[in-house]
Design a protein around this motif. Structure first.
Motif, mmCIF file in Angstrom:
data_model
loop_
_atom_site.group_PDB
_atom_site.id
_atom_site.type_symbol
_atom_site.label_atom_id
_atom_site.label_comp_id
_atom_site.label_asym_id
_atom_site.label_seq_id
_atom_site.Cartn_x
_atom_site.Cartn_y
_atom_site.Cartn_z
ATOM 1 N N SER A 77 2.981 18.000 55.280
ATOM 2 C CA SER A 77 1.960 17.401 54.425
ATOM 3 C C SER A 77 1.927 18.100 53.074
ATOM 4 O O SER A 77 2.346 19.259 52.936
ATOM 5 N N LEU A 78 1.411 17.402 52.098
ATOM 6 C CA LEU A 78 1.275 17.963 50.768
ATOM 7 C C LEU A 78 0.408 19.210 50.805
ATOM 8 O O LEU A 78 0.723 20.211 50.157
ATOM 9 N N PRO A 91 8.515 25.765 48.933
ATOM 10 C CA PRO A 91 8.082 24.611 49.722
ATOM 11 C C PRO A 91 9.242 23.912 50.426
ATOM 12 O O PRO A 91 10.275 23.633 49.818
ATOM 13 N N VAL A 92 9.034 23.637 51.711
ATOM 14 C CA VAL A 92 10.013 22.923 52.535
ATOM 15 C C VAL A 92 9.266 21.821 53.275
ATOM 16 O O VAL A 92 8.338 22.098 54.036
ATOM 17 N N LEU A 93 9.670 20.590 53.050
ATOM 18 C CA LEU A 93 9.046 19.446 53.700
ATOM 19 C C LEU A 93 9.931 18.965 54.837
ATOM 20 O O LEU A 93 11.135 18.783 54.652
ATOM 21 N N VAL A 94 9.333 18.808 56.015
ATOM 22 C CA VAL A 94 10.042 18.190 57.137
ATOM 23 C C VAL A 94 9.514 16.772 57.293
ATOM 24 O O VAL A 94 8.322 16.512 57.117
ATOM 25 N N GLY A 99 5.481 13.843 57.503
ATOM 26 C CA GLY A 99 6.403 14.152 56.419
ATOM 27 C C GLY A 99 6.970 12.960 55.685
ATOM 28 O O GLY A 99 7.075 12.967 54.456
ATOM 29 N N ARG A 100 7.355 11.926 56.407
ATOM 30 C CA ARG A 100 7.925 10.740 55.755
ATOM 31 C C ARG A 100 6.892 10.100 54.819
ATOM 32 O O ARG A 100 7.179 9.761 53.696
ATOM 33 N N LYS A 105 4.859 8.974 49.313
ATOM 34 C CA LYS A 105 3.778 8.972 48.317
ATOM 35 C C LYS A 105 4.212 9.655 47.024
ATOM 36 O O LYS A 105 3.573 9.485 45.988
ATOM 37 N N GLY A 106 5.264 10.467 47.101
ATOM 38 C CA GLY A 106 5.744 11.192 45.934
ATOM 39 C C GLY A 106 5.189 12.598 45.906
ATOM 40 O O GLY A 106 4.017 12.823 46.213
ATOM 41 N N LEU A 107 6.038 13.538 45.560
ATOM 42 C CA LEU A 107 5.632 14.936 45.489
ATOM 43 C C LEU A 107 5.346 15.310 44.038
ATOM 44 O O LEU A 107 6.138 14.992 43.148
ATOM 45 N N PRO A 108 4.233 15.975 43.785
ATOM 46 C CA PRO A 108 3.901 16.328 42.404
ATOM 47 C C PRO A 108 4.865 17.374 41.840
ATOM 48 O O PRO A 108 5.367 18.235 42.567
#
Length: 132
Positions: A77-78, A91-94, A99-100, A105-108
């Motif tokens: 999550s953001l 930062p690491v997004l799974v 996560g999807r 939604k787009g990452l700032p």
């Protein structure tokens, strides 16, 4: 982790402790271990400093283990990523869990570069090959 289910009465501390023990046992069976588990037991409206995206949980980790600058903060999550970035984590997004949706939604741009993996297992496999 944010564990507002405690504040909402969905489960109690004993139940959460059992989950953590089970998780630790699975990791130990694979030759790994947990040094600690950090969680926020508060609800979203409690006004605490440990609920992500605020960095209070990261501050607890820093107090226990020292500087976390550059350490991967893995989340789906953001708010996970924001909490880590506030204290210099990478930062690491799974893409599992939320996560999807988070990615869609787009990452700032304020997060800087974010590494993205299909799963936690995918991140771990890569991290074990190259922890940098």
């Amino acid at each position: 982790t944010n564990q507002s289910g405690l504040a909402r009465g969905y489960f109690d501390q004993a139940g959460l402790d059992a989950i953590h023990r089970t998780m630790a046992a699975h990791l130990e069976g694979a030759g790994a271990w947990l040094s600690g588990v950090f969680f926020c037991p508060h609800g979203p409206d409690d006004g605490c400093v440990c609920r992500k995206p605020l960095p209070g949980l990261i501050d607890q980790i820093v107090a226990e283990y020292g500087d976390v600058t550059g350490v991967p903060m893995v989340g789906d999550s953001l708010r996970d990523l924001e909490a880590g970035v506030a204290r210099g984590c990478r930062p690491v997004l799974v893409l599992t869990g939320k996560g999807r949706r988070t990615l869609d939604k787009g990452l700032p741009e304020t997060l800087g570069p974010v590494d993205v993996y299909d799963s936690l297992a995918g991140f771990v496999d890569q991290f074990l090959k190259d922890p940098s």
